[in-house]
Scaffold this active site. Structure first.
Site, PDB file in Angstrom:
ATOM      1  N   ASP A  38      14.752  47.732  15.165  1.00  0.00           N
ATOM      2  CA  ASP A  38      16.173  47.618  15.507  1.00  0.00           C
ATOM      3  C   ASP A  38      16.461  48.591  16.646  1.00  0.00           C
ATOM      4  OD1 ASP A  38      18.665  46.325  13.673  1.00  0.00           O
ATOM      5  OD2 ASP A  38      19.283  47.841  15.126  1.00  0.00           O
ATOM      6  N   ASN A  91      14.999  38.065  14.051  1.00  0.00           N
ATOM      7  CA  ASN A  91      16.382  37.961  13.607  1.00  0.00           C
ATOM      8  C   ASN A  91      17.378  38.638  14.540  1.00  0.00           C
ATOM      9  OD1 ASN A  91      18.583  37.779  11.454  1.00  0.00           O
ATOM     10  ND2 ASN A  91      18.306  39.997  11.612  1.00  0.00           N
ATOM     11  N   TYR A 157      26.955  31.043  22.945  1.00  0.00           N
ATOM     12  CA  TYR A 157      26.236  31.374  21.710  1.00  0.00           C
ATOM     13  C   TYR A 157      25.581  30.125  21.129  1.00  0.00           C
ATOM     14  CZ  TYR A 157      25.523  32.948  16.874  1.00  0.00           C
ATOM     15  OH  TYR A 157      24.982  33.259  15.647  1.00  0.00           O
ATOM     16  N   LYS A 161      21.525  29.291  20.436  1.00  0.00           N
ATOM     17  CA  LYS A 161      20.924  28.939  19.147  1.00  0.00           C
ATOM     18  C   LYS A 161      20.272  27.559  19.182  1.00  0.00           C
ATOM     19  CE  LYS A 161      21.843  32.818  17.159  1.00  0.00           C
ATOM     20  NZ  LYS A 161      20.731  33.747  16.812  1.00  0.00           N
ATOM     21  N   ILE A 190      28.096  34.487   7.208  1.00  0.00           N
ATOM     22  CA  ILE A 190      27.500  35.328   6.170  1.00  0.00           C
ATOM     23  C   ILE A 190      28.294  36.633   6.060  1.00  0.00           C
ATOM     24  CG2 ILE A 190      25.367  36.404   5.358  1.00  0.00           C
ATOM     25  CD1 ILE A 190      25.277  33.314   5.659  1.00  0.00           C
ATOM     26  N   THR A 192      28.495  39.902   6.187  1.00  0.00           N
ATOM     27  CA  THR A 192      27.796  41.084   6.682  1.00  0.00           C
ATOM     28  C   THR A 192      28.809  42.081   7.245  1.00  0.00           C
ATOM     29  OG1 THR A 192      27.573  40.171   8.908  1.00  0.00           O
ATOM     30  CG2 THR A 192      25.802  39.671   7.326  1.00  0.00           C
TER      31      THR A 192
END
Length: 253
Positions: A38, A91, A157, A161, A190, A192
């Protein structure tokens, strides 16, 4: 308890929070040694400490997927320390834009593509040769339901994807006979920290997001992690080139 990934090695990018963190923890719980990658060193080191406190094996590396030498170093850490790369969960990604196509900027386009598309490409570019040399492996890339159809006010975006799915399917076919499987997960919204930050500025976003899923709630990071681990497992040995919707029924409507 089953530890089906004992003596295996997993790389997870974007592993400091959210889906990436949940997946890194899940890999470690199942016995894999995990490379936690990360750009957020403090949060990434905290994930490693959490894994180690639970009796798992993990190492952190700061990796910006827009920098090829960072990605190369990430894969080298896995091979130097553990001798192999069995699983890779690519990811790392950045948040969506919130404007119609004609209102977007070239800088925004380039930034989203560099992280979300070229970042995945760079990761696979360095991971696949290692997997080929060792006789196989499994890669899972994070796409989105925005890569499966139209996504108003986030066209850049969405395009990124769609591109991730294209990379995934093409690589899956190219390396299918070499034992390297490549799949993608396509989450909807999601729950998060990233989503919660967005919802704080506009509480209506949370209500709208939950309503877009027929199940009536947001997805959970651990639900995505479960799908990733399945796609990496021997149970999914006949599965490659799949873009799996994880969306509470959103794409079924």
């Amino acid at each position: 308890m089953s530890r089906k990934f004992e003596n295996r090695v997993a790389i997870v990018t974007g592993a400091a929070a959210g889906i990436g963190k949940s997946t890194a923890l899940a890999f470690a719980e199942q016995g894999a040694a995990v490379i936690v990658a990360d750009i957020d060193s403090q949060a990434g080191e905290a994930v490693v400490e959490e894994i180690r406190q639970a009796g798992g094996v993990a190492q952190f590396i700061r990796c910006d997927v827009t920098i090829d030498s960072d990605v190369e170093a990430m894969v080298a850490l896995a091979t130097n320390e553990y001798g192999r790369v069995d699983f890779a969960f690519n990811n790392a990604g950045i948040e969506i834009e919130h404007s119609k196509l004609a209102d977007g900027s070239e800088n925004e386009f380039d930034r989203i593509m560099d992280v979300n598309v070229k970042g995945v490409w760079r990761c696979m570019k360095h991971q696949i040769p290692v997997m080929l040399a060792q006789g196989g492996g499994s890669i899972v890339n994070t796409a989105s339901i925005a890569g499966l159809g139209a996504a108003p006010k986030m066209s850049i975006y969405s395009a990124s994807k769609h591109a991730v799915i294209g990379l995934t399917k093409s690589a899956a076919v190219e390396y299918a006979k070499k034992g390297v499987r490549v799949n993608a997960v396509c989450p909807a919204v999601i729950d998060t920290d990233m989503f919660r930050r967005a919802a704080e500025s506009d509480p209506r976003k949370a209500e709208y997001a939950a309503g877009m899923h027929p199940v009536g709630r947001l997805g959970k990071p651990e639900e995505i992690a479960g799908a990733v681990l399945y796609l990496c497992s021997d149970e999914a040995a006949f599965t490659t080139g799949v873009a799996l919707p994880l969306d509470g029924g959103a794409t079924a409507v």
